[in-house]
Design an enzyme around this catalytic site. Structure first.
Site, PDB file in Angstrom:
ATOM      1  N   ASP A 121      -4.449  17.697  -3.046  1.00 38.10           N
ATOM      2  CA  ASP A 121      -3.729  18.242  -4.197  1.00 38.10           C
ATOM      3  C   ASP A 121      -2.325  17.650  -4.266  1.00 38.10           C
ATOM      4  O   ASP A 121      -1.390  18.139  -3.620  1.00 38.10           O
ATOM      5  CB  ASP A 121      -3.658  19.770  -4.086  1.00 38.10           C
ATOM      6  N   ASP A 130       0.831  -1.197   0.000  1.00 40.01           N
ATOM      7  CA  ASP A 130       0.000   0.000   0.000  1.00 40.01           C
ATOM      8  C   ASP A 130       0.874   1.259   0.000  1.00 40.01           C
ATOM      9  O   ASP A 130       2.112   1.185   0.040  1.00 40.01           O
ATOM     10  CB  ASP A 130      -0.916  -0.019   1.225  1.00 40.01           C
ATOM     11  N   ASP A 176      -9.689   3.556  -4.314  1.00 39.22           N
ATOM     12  CA  ASP A 176     -10.488   2.393  -3.939  1.00 39.22           C
ATOM     13  C   ASP A 176     -11.831   2.405  -4.662  1.00 39.22           C
ATOM     14  O   ASP A 176     -12.454   3.450  -4.852  1.00 39.22           O
ATOM     15  CB  ASP A 176     -10.744   2.379  -2.435  1.00 39.22           C
TER      16      ASP A 176
END
Length: 393
Positions: free
Chosen positions: A217, A171, A243
């Protein structure tokens, strides 16, 4: 010749078409690729898109050994394992509150995994299945991610291999918090996993879910939409967008969103390395018909097929969709090509994916809210000849 069907909103149909044979089906897909390096493909731990089940969407982060092994048993008893769903993949949540012991090694939660993580992998293997595990490419930052491998890549790679895991999801939650460059750290971690001290082949899934403005951002280089530019050289799969939903909640509109983002760079997918639009979500907010659409789209994209739901809760119809032989054959086609849209983006679309036997798999998709005719032609599919056979599955 024109093939056409009338479908209710948000459903998809899949066709398989030969050079002189056209076949049509309601749940079908396959990868599109030209020549490949046979040696590279044969050495890959995932020459075709891998399949399995992941704990995240269905069980959340508080799963335990008994739950995992019960799902593993169900994968076998339900026929899902025979259909290829053979990886039991732990997502975040397996680790102890203090994720590293005094020896610096990662450790599982002793209350929820009393036998330890190696014993769990051994138990999964004993059922004829493979085992997957999770970590993050960033440093462990309490409150941001459950564990992190930054600074310990080779140690953790060696640990996962010694425990007997067959797949590792990496991840980027702590990675983005630490303002790391994903290409740099993913490359370093992937190298460590390839060079593990046990010489164990392990599937590597790179999971950078960062997108703007969803996450804030961030420069393009740090977002999931840039992973394609380097990942095919270092991993079996890479996430292409954020996701597909939330724990217990996956909607068809988000499945379409992720599929469209995933479709941007089909040229980098092929045997041994595949674009990943995230997990399958039957029973988590979609109707069975909507899930059939997601399954069809994932198959036409040559995507990894990982069930995000708790399989034990699924309807017979959802199980039938997951195990549809025609659809799985398209996804698992050895040519390894990712399908592409035929024509322009629209409410109704056709997507095509050449197969290794010279045929073409086609998905007819209606994104609208009402029934519509969806059609394509042999010429639009690049097929030549004047006789075709259509199979609608």
């Amino acid at each position: 010749m024109r093939t056409h069907h009338r479908w209710e909103a948000v459903t998809a149909s899949l066709l398989t078409a030969g050079a002189l044979t056209l076949s049509a089906g309601a749940a079908h897909a396959a990868p599109v690729r030209g020549t490949t390096d046979g040696a590279a493909v044969s050495s890959s731990p995932s020459p075709t898109p891998y399949q399995g089940w992941n704990t995240y969407f269905g069980l959340g982060g508080d799963f335990d050994q008994d739950e995992v092994l019960d799902v593993a048993d169900y994968l076998v008893s339900s026929g899902l394992a025979d259909a290829g769903y053979d990886i039991v993949w732990l997502d975040g949540g397996w680790q102890a509150d203090v994720s590293r012991g005094d020896d610096g090694l990662l450790q599982g939660d002793p209350a929820r995994f009393p036998g330890g993580m190696k014993a769990l992998a051994d138990a999964i293997h004993a059922k004829g299945l493979r085992a997957g595990i999770y970590t993050d490419a960033g440093p462990y930052i309490p409150g941001t991610c459950g564990l992190g491998s930054y600074g310990s890549y080779q140690t953790d790679a060696d640990t996962f291999a010694a425990w007997g895991y067959d797949a590792v999801k990496v991840d980027f939650l702590c990675g983005i918090t630490a303002d790391l460059d994903p290409k740099t750290v993913f490359t370093a971690f992937s190298t460590a996993l390839r060079n593990n001290s046990s010489h164990r082949p392990m599937i590597v899934n790179l999971c950078n879910p960062v997108t703007s403005p969803d996450w804030g951002d961030y420069p393009e280089s740090q977002q999931s939409t840039s992973t394609w530019s380097y990942a095919s050289d270092i991993a079996e799969s890479w996430r292409t967008y954020t996701d597909v939903g939330f724990v217990g909640d996956i909607k068809i509109k988000d499945a379409f969103r992720n599929f469209d983002a995933n479709a941007r760079h089909p040229e980098v997918a092929g045997p041994g390395h595949f674009s990943d639009p995230d997990y399958l979500g039957p029973g988590l907010g979609m109707t069975d018909e909507q899930f059939r659409t997601q399954m069809t789209l994932w198959a036409i994209a040559a995507a990894p097929l990982v069930i995000g739901s708790d399989p034990r809760t699924l309807s017979d119809e959802a199980l039938a969709i997951l195990t549809d032989d025609d659809v799985l054959a398209v996804d698992q086609d050895p040519l390894g090509v990712q399908g592409t849209r035929v024509g322009d983006a629209a409410t109704t679309e056709a997507w095509a994916k050449p197969l290794a036997d010279g045929s073409v798999a086609v998905a007819l998709v209606n994104r609208g809210d009402s029934a519509a005719e969806v059609s394509t032609t042999a010429a639009e599919l690049g097929l030549t000849g004047d006789r075709f056979t259509v199979l609608d599955t």
